[in-house]
Structure formats: C-alpha cells, structure tokens
Design a protein around this motif. Structure first.
Motif, PDB file in Angstrom:
ATOM      1  N   VAL A 234      30.021  -5.808 -43.412  1.00 49.25           N
ATOM      2  CA  VAL A 234      28.636  -5.647 -42.978  1.00 49.25           C
ATOM      3  C   VAL A 234      28.399  -4.189 -42.587  1.00 49.25           C
ATOM      4  CG1 VAL A 234      26.958  -6.331 -41.221  1.00 49.25           C
ATOM      5  CG2 VAL A 234      28.529  -8.023 -42.192  1.00 49.25           C
ATOM      6  N   LEU A 235      27.221  -3.663 -42.970  1.00 42.14           N
ATOM      7  CA  LEU A 235      26.837  -2.308 -42.586  1.00 42.14           C
ATOM      8  C   LEU A 235      25.751  -2.401 -41.532  1.00 42.14           C
ATOM      9  CD1 LEU A 235      27.004   0.780 -43.001  1.00 42.14           C
ATOM     10  CD2 LEU A 235      25.173   0.525 -44.696  1.00 42.14           C
TER      11      LEU A 235
ATOM     12  N   THR B 117      26.246   3.030 -40.014  1.00 44.54           N
ATOM     13  CA  THR B 117      25.721   4.253 -40.598  1.00 44.54           C
ATOM     14  C   THR B 117      26.112   5.475 -39.769  1.00 44.54           C
ATOM     15  OG1 THR B 117      23.648   4.041 -39.363  1.00 44.54           O
ATOM     16  CG2 THR B 117      23.721   3.062 -41.565  1.00 44.54           C
ATOM     17  N   GLY B 118      26.165   6.619 -40.448  1.00 45.71           N
ATOM     18  CA  GLY B 118      26.227   7.883 -39.746  1.00 45.71           C
ATOM     19  C   GLY B 118      24.811   8.342 -39.439  1.00 45.71           C
ATOM     20  N   VAL B 119      24.681   9.279 -38.519  1.00 45.97           N
ATOM     21  CA  VAL B 119      23.352   9.785 -38.163  1.00 45.97           C
ATOM     22  C   VAL B 119      23.408  11.294 -37.940  1.00 45.97           C
ATOM     23  CG1 VAL B 119      23.660   9.302 -35.679  1.00 45.97           C
ATOM     24  CG2 VAL B 119      21.358   9.514 -36.622  1.00 45.97           C
ATOM     25  N   ARG B 120      22.382  11.965 -38.444  1.00 48.23           N
ATOM     26  CA  ARG B 120      22.180  13.385 -38.162  1.00 48.23           C
ATOM     27  C   ARG B 120      20.788  13.550 -37.564  1.00 48.23           C
ATOM     28  NH1 ARG B 120      23.711  16.974 -43.320  1.00 48.23           N
ATOM     29  NH2 ARG B 120      24.005  18.560 -41.705  1.00 48.23           N
ATOM     30  N   ARG B 121      20.662  14.475 -36.634  1.00 50.78           N
ATOM     31  CA  ARG B 121      19.363  14.775 -36.041  1.00 50.78           C
ATOM     32  C   ARG B 121      18.779  16.003 -36.728  1.00 50.78           C
ATOM     33  NH1 ARG B 121      23.585  12.141 -33.223  1.00 50.78           N
ATOM     34  NH2 ARG B 121      22.796  11.048 -31.395  1.00 50.78           N
ATOM     35  N   VAL B 122      17.492  15.961 -36.974  1.00 51.02           N
ATOM     36  CA  VAL B 122      16.788  17.100 -37.547  1.00 51.02           C
ATOM     37  C   VAL B 122      15.568  17.369 -36.664  1.00 51.02           C
ATOM     38  CG1 VAL B 122      15.635  18.084 -39.553  1.00 51.02           C
ATOM     39  CG2 VAL B 122      17.547  16.494 -39.869  1.00 51.02           C
ATOM     40  N   ALA B 123      15.566  18.498 -36.000  1.00 59.69           N
ATOM     41  CA  ALA B 123      14.454  18.883 -35.131  1.00 59.69           C
ATOM     42  C   ALA B 123      13.631  19.967 -35.822  1.00 59.69           C
ATOM     43  CB  ALA B 123      14.983  19.412 -33.796  1.00 59.69           C
ATOM     44  N   VAL B 124      12.319  19.898 -35.670  1.00 62.72           N
ATOM     45  CA  VAL B 124      11.450  20.905 -36.281  1.00 62.72           C
ATOM     46  C   VAL B 124      10.371  21.315 -35.293  1.00 62.72           C
ATOM     47  CG1 VAL B 124       9.935  19.151 -37.331  1.00 62.72           C
ATOM     48  CG2 VAL B 124      10.008  21.460 -38.287  1.00 62.72           C
ATOM     49  N   THR B 125      10.111  22.609 -35.244  1.00 64.84           N
ATOM     50  CA  THR B 125       8.989  23.157 -34.492  1.00 64.84           C
ATOM     51  C   THR B 125       8.148  23.994 -35.446  1.00 64.84           C
ATOM     52  OG1 THR B 125      10.176  23.209 -32.385  1.00 64.84           O
ATOM     53  CG2 THR B 125       8.288  24.692 -32.616  1.00 64.84           C
ATOM     54  N   TYR B 126       6.861  23.707 -35.472  1.00 64.54           N
ATOM     55  CA  TYR B 126       5.938  24.477 -36.312  1.00 64.54           C
ATOM     56  C   TYR B 126       5.186  25.474 -35.441  1.00 64.54           C
ATOM     57  CZ  TYR B 126       6.861  21.098 -39.995  1.00 64.54           C
ATOM     58  OH  TYR B 126       7.477  20.323 -40.934  1.00 64.54           O
ATOM     59  N   ARG B 127       5.073  26.691 -35.947  1.00 66.15           N
ATOM     60  CA  ARG B 127       4.346  27.763 -35.265  1.00 66.15           C
ATOM     61  C   ARG B 127       3.084  28.081 -36.066  1.00 66.15           C
ATOM     62  NH1 ARG B 127       6.817  28.421 -30.201  1.00 66.15           N
ATOM     63  NH2 ARG B 127       9.082  28.248 -30.496  1.00 66.15           N
TER      64      ARG B 127
END
Length: 436
Positions: A347-348, A201-211
């Motif tokens: 195979v994946l 698989t490919g992977v992407r990171r998603v970061a979130v900060t809530y204020r």
C-alpha cells in the motif's frame, strides 16, 4: 525538465514488475531465540510504568520541532535512571539524542524515537507513544545485545513534523556505521500494518514569493504590478496540473501572504506548495513541473518570482524492509497481535515521513500499530492526542516496544537474517542519499 511521458513510462515499468515483497509466511530465521524474547518481554513489562509516565508527560507538555528541550531531557533522564548515558544535543542538533550499548565491533542496529508535537493540537500524531516505544525497546533489548554481541543505539530525532530532523542527522553522519534501523508509528483503530508494510510518498516543499509594484487599486491601477494575481495564477496553474499527474502524485498548497489592503495593488504575495510522489524520480519530475508553473505565473503578470525549493530537507519515499518487518510481526503475534495479510502490491500512503530518508539509506522498518480508538480517529486530529494516553494505547506501546526490541535483537544475533535483509535492500535498489 523531464518529459512527463518518460516519467510515466518509467513508473509503469516499475509497477508492472511482480512485487519483490516476500509473502506473509514465517521468516524461518532463528533470531535471538525464545529465551531472549522472554527476557525482553519481562523487561518491557517492568518498564511499563515508566514508559507510561513518559508518554503522559510528553502529552501534557508538548513541544514543536527543534524546540523539544524538555522532551528530550525527559528521555535522557529515563535512560540515565537505568544506567545508560544519553548524549543530548547530538549531531549538532540541540534536541537530538544518542545513546549506545554493546560492542563497537559487529552489526549495529538503531532504534528511532520521535517526540515533537504538532502546533495547536499537541501530540496528535502520537509521537509521545513513539518515544515510549523507542526508549522501551532500547532498554529492554540492551542486556540481550550486550550478552550476544553487536551494538544497539537509540537515536532521538527532532522535528519529524516540520523540519526533517532525520535528514539533518543523516547529513551530520549520524547513521554512518548503522546497518539497520527501526521505529513504530501509532495509528487509529487497533490493527497492525501488513507484514509487507506501507510505503509512503516523499514530499518536497516549494515556496514562492512574487514581487510586483504597489499602486492605488482604484486611482491608478495601471501603475501597479499585482503580486497577488501572480499567486492566484500560480495556484490555478498547479490546480490544472493535478489533472495530468500520476496516481502516486499529490500537490497541495496555500497562500501565505495576499497583500496588505484591498485598495493597494499588492507588491508582495507568497504561497507554499507541498509536492508529493511515491518514487524519487517522479518526485523530482513533479517538482520541476510545479516550478515551471510558478515561473509561468510571473511571466503572465509581469512580476518577479523568488522560488525556493526545499526550504526544509526533502522527505523521501518510505520503503520498509519486509524481511525485518516479519521479525517484528512474529514477535507481535506471540503477544496476540496478528498482522493482516499483505496485499499483492504494498500500500502507498499519501502521507510522508522523514523516516523515508532512513529507509533509502539503510534497511529499516516503520510498522504501525493501532492505539485502540475508533477507526475514524486518525493522526493529526486533536482527538487522537487524547487517545494516546488511554490504557489501550499503553497496551499497544508495550507490545510495540517488545516487537521492536525483538526485531533488533534478532537482527544482531542472526547472520542469516542480516544477509536476507541486506539482499532485499540491494534488490530494491540499494543505498540512496539525497544529493549524492
């Protein structure tokens, strides 16, 4: 945002087609010939003590991504002892390395080395063995390449674990003019990967900060806007999404900041999610769905969301070239290691690697070889690091270096093989570069 139904239909259409992977029969190409293979084998055996010492040294002094200063110098010193000048700090990265032999004319093959470690558990992914394989393959094949023609490079790539070093090198032009590439990854047990290889698989990171807004959690909670509530809502929303994603999709995350004290309404909270999928278009679509869930959590809690997609370059799905992998497998068979039969559909793996970015850019291989440990001792386990410096691991390292060197020499020497490799690459979809 893409309609999940359209994404699913596209996924079905791709996976309903017969596999494009050739069978496990011998490739039928002449390659560089038996004499070249014998020469490479002798060179690998002569190099083995130095390759073992390199692997042990990297194990004893592990360095994490982009901090592999001692590690990369160890590779450079070994190369220079054999008369090969190595450029440390290549491609604008302090801990990247490049060395090249052969003629500037003709085909160009790149051997890939990794050497970064994991935080806390050292060489638990076996990158010390990958480094030994890469350096060994390069030095063993170099005299053959200089005699037969073509060009061979060793590219040392930092930060596979945490920073996408190969994508940084791609963006710096490090693979411009390279026609094909290869590396070998260690695994648990003693088996080889099948000839058709393992996709990943490919992977992407998603970061979130809530204020939000701080307030006394007991005395005046109505004055607050709870950022931790936003993170919890986001996490639960992503968890609910998991029921409705493709079989090739994965999403997982952690809360990285949950506030300062229970009696203070958290005004800031953060989370980090990994979004994985086996196709580039489904990776994009799933990322859009995760981002929408994070935005919805902000709306539900009255907070503001700061969302960062790809704080680290995306790792694209790994698509190994089967025609080239068959040359690796043929060489390994000559040393008594026979690859298992390939399944009807490759195979994946749920894991990801930035070598995927290279396989999307040019034809490349990424076979695996077991280090001889128990089947339940797999990478990213501290025990796996211990197995990387045992005699069975050094046997696997030498054999893998031989196989990779032979595959490189075969590719550079055989125009018909190069044509078959290119034809397969184009049939699979051809060159893809993130952002283009």
């Amino acid at each position: 945002m893409s309609d999940p139904r359209d994404v699913y239909l596209a996924y079905q259409q791709r996976n309903a087609r017969p596999s494009a992977a050739p069978d496990d029969a011998p490739s039928g190409f002449a390659g560089a010939g038996a004499a070249a293979a014998d020469e490479i084998g002798g060179a690998v055996d002569a190099l083995r003590p130095e390759l073992q010492a390199l692997a042990v040294s990297l194990f004893e002094e592990p360095e994490i991504g982009f901090a592999e200063h001692r590690s990369v110098r160890k590779l450079a010193a070994l190369l220079e002892r054999h008369g090969v000048r190595a450029e440390v700090g290549a491609f604008g990265l302090d801990t990247a390395l490049r060395a090249t032999v052969g003629s500037g004319d003709g085909p160009h093959f790149a051997v890939i080395a990794e050497y970064d470690a994991l935080p806390g558990i050292g060489q638990a992914c076996g990158h010390n063995i990958i480094a030994g394989i890469g350096v060994g393959a390069f030095l063993a094949a170099a005299p053959v390449v200089e005699r037969l023609g073509g060009r061979l490079s060793l590219i040392g790539t930092p930060a596979e674990e945490n920073g996408g070093g190969k994508e940084h090198i791609i963006r710096a032009g490090g693979f411009d003019g390279v026609d094909a590439a290869g590396m070998v990854h260690p695994g648990g047990g003693s088996a080889l990967s099948p000839v058709a290889g393992e996709r990943s698989t490919g992977v992407r990171r998603v970061a979130v900060t809530y204020r939000g807004r701080a307030a006394h959690a007991a005395g005046a909670p109505w004055l607050g806007l709870n950022a931790l509530d936003a993170v919890v809502t986001a996490y639960q929303s992503v968890a609910q999404l998991r029921q409705h994603i493709l079989p090739i999709d994965r999403v997982h995350g952690i809360i990285t900041d949950g506030g300062a004290a229970p009696n203070i309404v958290p005004e800031r909270a953060s989370a980090l999610f990994y979004v994985r999928s086996g196709e580039i278009d489904t990776l994009r679509a799933l990322t859009d769905r995760v981002v929408a869930a994070l935005e919805g959590a902000a709306l539900a809690t009255g907070t503001a969301a700061e969302i960062e997609v790809d704080p680290v370059p995306p790792y694209l799905p790994l698509e190994p070239n089967v025609a080239l992998t068959k040359r690796w497998a043929a060489a390994l068979a000559a040393r008594g290691r026979v690859a298992p039969p390939s399944p009807p559909v490759p195979v994946l793996s749920g894991a990801s690697t930035d070598m995927g970015n290279v396989t999307q850019l040019i034809p490349a291989i990424h076979p695996s070889i077991g280090l001889g440990g128990p089947e339940d001792v797999q990478p990213h386990n501290a025990v796996f690091a211990e197995w990387s410096v045992r005699a069975a691991a050094f046997d696997a390292m030498a054999d893998a270096a031989f196989g990779l060197a032979c595959a490189a020499a075969d590719y550079l020497a055989d125009a018909e093989l190069r044509a078959a490799v290119a034809e397969e690459f184009v049939a699979r979809g051809g060159r893809y570069r993130w952002g283009e």
